[in-house]
Scaffold this active site. Sequence first.
Site, PDB file in Angstrom:
ATOM      1  N   HIS A  57     -14.692  -9.762 -23.018  1.00 39.53           N
ATOM      2  CA  HIS A  57     -14.229 -10.231 -24.007  1.00 39.53           C
ATOM      3  C   HIS A  57     -13.484 -11.550 -23.722  1.00 39.53           C
ATOM      4  CE1 HIS A  57     -14.197  -6.522 -26.963  1.00 39.53           C
ATOM      5  NE2 HIS A  57     -15.164  -6.793 -26.151  1.00 39.53           N
ATOM      6  N   GLU A  59     -10.477 -12.875 -24.578  1.00 39.11           N
ATOM      7  CA  GLU A  59      -9.104 -12.768 -23.954  1.00 39.11           C
ATOM      8  C   GLU A  59      -9.270 -11.910 -22.476  1.00 39.11           C
ATOM      9  OE1 GLU A  59      -9.268 -11.591 -28.424  1.00 39.11           O
ATOM     10  OE2 GLU A  59     -10.740 -11.527 -26.727  1.00 39.11           O
ATOM     11  N   CYS A  87      -9.046  -7.163 -30.134  1.00 36.73           N
ATOM     12  CA  CYS A  87      -9.393  -5.820 -30.418  1.00 36.73           C
ATOM     13  C   CYS A  87      -8.307  -4.920 -29.753  1.00 36.73           C
ATOM     14  CB  CYS A  87     -10.706  -5.642 -29.872  1.00 36.73           C
ATOM     15  SG  CYS A  87     -10.849  -5.541 -28.026  1.00 36.73           S
ATOM     16  N   CYS A  90      -7.990  -5.594 -25.830  1.00 39.92           N
ATOM     17  CA  CYS A  90      -7.727  -7.004 -25.577  1.00 39.92           C
ATOM     18  C   CYS A  90      -6.049  -6.908 -25.816  1.00 39.92           C
ATOM     19  CB  CYS A  90      -8.330  -8.065 -26.229  1.00 39.92           C
ATOM     20  SG  CYS A  90      -9.907  -8.487 -25.826  1.00 39.92           S
TER      21      CYS A  90
END
Length: 167
Positions: A57, A59, A87, A90
Amino acid sequence: MNDNLSEEVIYMRMALREAERAAGEGEVPCGAVIVKEGKIIGKAHNQTELLKDPTAHAEILAITQAAAALENWRLTDAVMYVTKEPCPMCAGAIVLARIKKTVWAVDDPKRGGARSKFKILDHADLNHRVEIETGVLEDECKALLQGFFRQRRTENKPAQNGNPLSL
């Protein structure tokens, strides 16, 4: 947020450009930028499809870059700008990295790990709490996300006559 050239807007525009790159690569359009003392120390976009990695992801990738730039996993006093609410995975990484503040554009009421659903960033039982700011460039980021998923739904729709292979 009245000043269009505020720090939040400038860095969120950079995160939005990262999200646009993700969309162009067929990834969910999420981008992240991490700043410390006015210097960008991490910048990334989602790459889960490219890397075949569920943890890739924006992040997480930006945190990895920032930690490498500082040669320290503690990102104390750093600020993350991200186009959509992190999420749970993260959000947990943001807490573990000791990021001071996270700014995002679009809330994720169904899966948001930062505040909307799971409230990880300021959970009382964790050893670090993260300041939160939301809604920066919300309309632009929301339009990118909605457009991406609208296109995905159109591409995945079966043909009109019921035969998914017909042209």
